[in-house]
Design an enzyme around this catalytic site. Structure first.
Site, short mmCIF file in Angstrom:
data_model
loop_
_atom_site.label_atom_id
_atom_site.label_comp_id
_atom_site.label_asym_id
_atom_site.label_seq_id
_atom_site.Cartn_x
_atom_site.Cartn_y
_atom_site.Cartn_z
N LYS A 91 -12.68 32.02 37.18
CA LYS A 91 -14.03 31.53 36.92
C LYS A 91 -15.03 32.59 37.39
CE LYS A 91 -13.46 27.00 35.83
NZ LYS A 91 -14.08 26.36 34.67
N ASP A 137 -13.48 33.05 32.51
CA ASP A 137 -14.39 32.02 32.03
C ASP A 137 -15.78 32.31 32.57
OD1 ASP A 137 -15.65 29.80 31.08
OD2 ASP A 137 -14.32 28.33 32.02
N GLU A 145 -13.90 33.44 27.96
CA GLU A 145 -14.29 32.11 27.49
C GLU A 145 -15.78 31.89 27.69
OE1 GLU A 145 -11.46 29.39 29.23
OE2 GLU A 145 -12.97 27.82 29.34
N ASP A 193 -15.32 27.06 24.71
CA ASP A 193 -14.99 25.83 25.46
C ASP A 193 -16.20 24.89 25.40
OD1 ASP A 193 -13.91 23.97 27.21
OD2 ASP A 193 -14.35 25.12 29.00
N LYS A 233 -9.86 20.32 25.24
CA LYS A 233 -9.77 19.43 26.40
C LYS A 233 -9.60 18.02 25.86
CE LYS A 233 -12.42 21.78 29.95
NZ LYS A 233 -13.26 22.89 29.54
#
Ligand code: MG
Length: 332
Positions: A130, A157, A186, A208, A230
């Site tokens: 992240k 991400d 991402e 995402d 997801k």
């Protein structure tokens, strides 16, 4: 009529969750749903107010007024899959294909040599980091990681935190050989057809949360390469149509939610792997280590990057679902 009951819970993060999340305890609810045909299924609802979701109480109050939020729609869809398997006394993990997961690093400043040793010996081959707090520092970490661990692929991400210039500057830290180890970035920057089209000339791009802003029926051509699915947030059937139409790869992840959400994500991933073995990349369902463990976490069998099973029918946890306290919802 369908009958709903809920059980609210708290999750305590063990480290800050990337640049997206506010720190501190997070709240969600498990739902028990009973259908008129006798089916009973369970699923999670875990909002992310940081991306515009309502807090859990708002979803529950809306349901009491007979309104079903988009997140609750997914909860119901997943609970139905669970109910069907429970009725047939089968586990949702019995028939799918084996799915490998990445190792998630929410806070790279806490990532130590001993963790690296552990994940290597556990069999992980992909990490996801992240990013978005300090791109220079993060590029430094990633480039050190790539040099020291040539057998690994890295996913990043950005949670749409970068400008195009920051994105370019980030990539300039890497030579071609290192760049080849970055599997994708991402949500690099806020959704924008032209910027993303330019970005994907430099590196594979995954969509995402930014995908939720897209009206896919209006977009003519793909401007990213991978869709993050997801199951807790995305209508899988319509996403699959887009994946087919645009020739995308896909990656199933949890919503960084309760172990019940993780279990459902794993079950969906393993079903998709069976039918689309080449389109489905390694997944990101095993986010259990992001929070302090609870009874649910402790009843899951995990071996490194794999969930190997959860005892019981459906998604499992049969005894725990019997034991926890449920509050019935009276729909007015
Ligand atoms: Mg993401």
């Amino acid at each position: 009529m369908i009958k709903f009951a809920y059980h609210k819970y708290n999750l305590v993060p063990v480290a800050p969750i990337g640049a997206l999340a506010t720190n501190g305890t997070r709240q969600g609810a498990l739902f028990r749903i009973m259908w008129p045909d006798g089916g009973v299924g369970y699923a999670d609802l875990f909002p992310w107010p940081e991306v515009g979701d309502h807090e859990i109480d708002i979803h529950i109050e809306a349901l009491e007024r007979g309104k079903i939020s988009l997140l609750l729609e997914q909860t119901i869809w997943l609970a139905r899959k669970d109910a069907e398997a429970r009725t047939d006394h089968r586990s949702l993990f019995a028939t799918g294909a084996r799915v490998k997961n990445h190792f998630l690093i929410n806070d790279y400043t806490k990532f130590s040599d001993s963790t690296m040793k552990d994940i290597k010996s556990a069999g992980f081959t992909t990490i996801k980091v992240k990013c978005g707090r300090d791109f220079n520092e993060e590029a430094g970490f990633v480039s050190r990681f790539i040099r020291q661990n040539p057998g690994f692929l890295v996913r990043l991400d950005f949670n749409a935190k970068a400008s195009f210039a920051e994105f370019e500057r980030f990539l300039s830290h890497f030579h071609t050989v290192e760049r080849a180890k970055i599997e994708f970035i991402e949500d690099p920057m806020p959704l924008d057809f032209e910027a993303w089209t330019e970005a994907r000339k430099m590196i594979a791009i995954a969509a995402d949360f930014e995908f939720e802003k897209l009206d896919a029926s209006k977009a003519e051509a793909a401007f990213f390469d991978i869709l993050i699915l997801k199951p807790a947030r995305t209508d899988i059937d319509s996403a699959m149509k887009l994946i087919d139409r645009w020739g995308l790869k896909m990656c199933v992840t949890s919503s960084l939610d309760h172990p019940v959400g993780v279990a459902h994500a794993c079950a969906v991933a393993s079903r998709l792997k069976k039918f689309y073995p080449n389109r489905l990349l390694d997944c990101g369902c095993l986010s259990l280590k992001s929070y302090q463990p609870n009874d649910f976490t402790n009843s899951m069998f995990v071996q490194g990057p794999y969930l190997t099973g959860i005892p019981g029918t459906g998604i499992g946890f049969d005894d725990l679902f019997k034991r926890i306290e449920w509050t019935p919802i009276k729909i007015k």
